[in-house]
Design a protein around this motif. Structure first.
Motif, PDB file in Angstrom:
ATOM      1  N   VAL A   1       0.861  -1.178   0.000  1.00 38.07           N
ATOM      2  CA  VAL A   1       0.000   0.000   0.000  1.00 38.07           C
ATOM      3  C   VAL A   1       0.902   1.233   0.000  1.00 38.07           C
ATOM      4  N   THR A   2       0.367   2.336  -0.486  1.00 43.67           N
ATOM      5  CA  THR A   2       1.128   3.570  -0.577  1.00 43.67           C
ATOM      6  C   THR A   2       0.220   4.761  -0.317  1.00 43.67           C
ATOM      7  N   ASN A   3       0.827   5.924  -0.169  1.00 38.96           N
ATOM      8  CA  ASN A   3       0.043   7.148  -0.015  1.00 38.96           C
ATOM      9  C   ASN A   3      -0.087   7.893  -1.340  1.00 38.96           C
ATOM     10  N   GLN A   4       0.810   7.621  -2.270  1.00 34.90           N
ATOM     11  CA  GLN A   4       0.763   8.240  -3.597  1.00 34.90           C
ATOM     12  C   GLN A   4       1.773   7.531  -4.487  1.00 34.90           C
ATOM     13  N   ARG A   5       1.695   7.784  -5.772  1.00 36.01           N
ATOM     14  CA  ARG A   5       2.644   7.195  -6.712  1.00 36.01           C
ATOM     15  C   ARG A   5       4.065   7.588  -6.316  1.00 36.01           C
ATOM     16  N   TYR A   6       4.933   6.605  -6.215  1.00 36.30           N
ATOM     17  CA  TYR A   6       6.331   6.772  -5.800  1.00 36.30           C
ATOM     18  C   TYR A   6       6.466   7.362  -4.396  1.00 36.30           C
ATOM     19  N   GLY A   7       5.441   7.212  -3.600  1.00 38.69           N
ATOM     20  CA  GLY A   7       5.451   7.736  -2.239  1.00 38.69           C
ATOM     21  C   GLY A   7       5.931   6.692  -1.245  1.00 38.69           C
ATOM     22  N   THR A   8       5.464   6.838  -0.022  1.00 31.46           N
ATOM     23  CA  THR A   8       5.796   5.909   1.046  1.00 31.46           C
ATOM     24  C   THR A   8       5.139   4.565   0.768  1.00 31.46           C
ATOM     25  N   LEU A   9       5.908   3.503   0.935  1.00 30.11           N
ATOM     26  CA  LEU A   9       5.412   2.147   0.699  1.00 30.11           C
ATOM     27  C   LEU A   9       5.332   1.387   2.014  1.00 30.11           C
ATOM     28  N   TYR A  10       4.311   0.572   2.128  1.00 30.39           N
ATOM     29  CA  TYR A  10       4.192  -0.345   3.255  1.00 30.39           C
ATOM     30  C   TYR A  10       3.976  -1.731   2.671  1.00 30.39           C
ATOM     31  N   VAL A  11       4.813  -2.675   3.054  1.00 32.03           N
ATOM     32  CA  VAL A  11       4.700  -4.064   2.619  1.00 32.03           C
ATOM     33  C   VAL A  11       4.137  -4.862   3.790  1.00 32.03           C
ATOM     34  N   GLY A  12       3.068  -5.601   3.539  1.00 36.17           N
ATOM     35  CA  GLY A  12       2.452  -6.373   4.609  1.00 36.17           C
ATOM     36  C   GLY A  12       2.007  -7.738   4.142  1.00 36.17           C
ATOM     37  N   VAL A  13       1.475  -8.502   5.096  1.00 36.62           N
ATOM     38  CA  VAL A  13       0.980  -9.854   4.830  1.00 36.62           C
ATOM     39  C   VAL A  13      -0.331 -10.031   5.584  1.00 36.62           C
ATOM     40  N   THR A  14      -1.249 -10.791   4.998  1.00 35.23           N
ATOM     41  CA  THR A  14      -2.554 -11.011   5.613  1.00 35.23           C
ATOM     42  C   THR A  14      -3.170 -12.289   5.075  1.00 35.23           C
ATOM     43  N   ASN A  15      -4.181 -12.771   5.763  1.00 35.02           N
ATOM     44  CA  ASN A  15      -4.933 -13.922   5.256  1.00 35.02           C
ATOM     45  C   ASN A  15      -6.243 -13.478   4.607  1.00 35.02           C
TER      46      ASN A  15
ATOM     47  N   TRP B   1      14.101  -5.503  -0.244  1.00 31.77           N
ATOM     48  CA  TRP B   1      14.326  -4.996  -1.596  1.00 31.77           C
ATOM     49  C   TRP B   1      14.552  -3.487  -1.604  1.00 31.77           C
ATOM     50  N   LYS B   2      15.253  -3.024  -2.623  1.00 38.88           N
ATOM     51  CA  LYS B   2      15.403  -1.584  -2.869  1.00 38.88           C
ATOM     52  C   LYS B   2      14.062  -1.013  -3.328  1.00 38.88           C
ATOM     53  N   ARG B   3      13.837   0.269  -3.044  1.00 39.85           N
ATOM     54  CA  ARG B   3      12.593   0.934  -3.441  1.00 39.85           C
ATOM     55  C   ARG B   3      12.335   0.796  -4.937  1.00 39.85           C
TER      56      ARG B   3
END
Length: 95
Positions: free
Chosen positions: A8-22, A70-72
């Protein structure tokens, strides 16, 4: 039980959050409505731009850990291969 890795992100090329869920639809809803951890609330990472399905949660968790290292730029490339316009995929999940 299936597992999902997502970005998920806040905008294109913005802050990224990588997560996992069921449950990707539930988790995307939580991000959209600020019902998540401090990092995601602070940076408003509410737009689901990428996800991947895995047959088990342990496989999804393993993939999440690798992606976090990974790198951004690599993450941007991964997102753009699936979603070149960085559209919010939430509606796609809820059709």
């Amino acid at each position: 039980m299936a597992g999902y890795v997502y970005i998920v992100t806040n905008q294109r090329y913005g802050t990224l959050y990588v997560g996992v869920t069921n449950d990707i639809a539930r988790r995307a809803h939580e991000h959209r409505h600020g019902m998540v951890g401090e990092f995601s609330r602070r940076y408003r990472t509410a737009r689901l731009v990428w996800y991947e399905v895995h047959s088990t949660m342990p496989l999804a968790i393993e993939r999440e850990k690798r992606l976090k290292r990974w790198k951004r730029r690599w993450k941007f490339d991964l997102i753009e291969a699936m979603n070149p316009d960085w559209n919010d995929l939430f509606d796609e999940l809820n059709r």
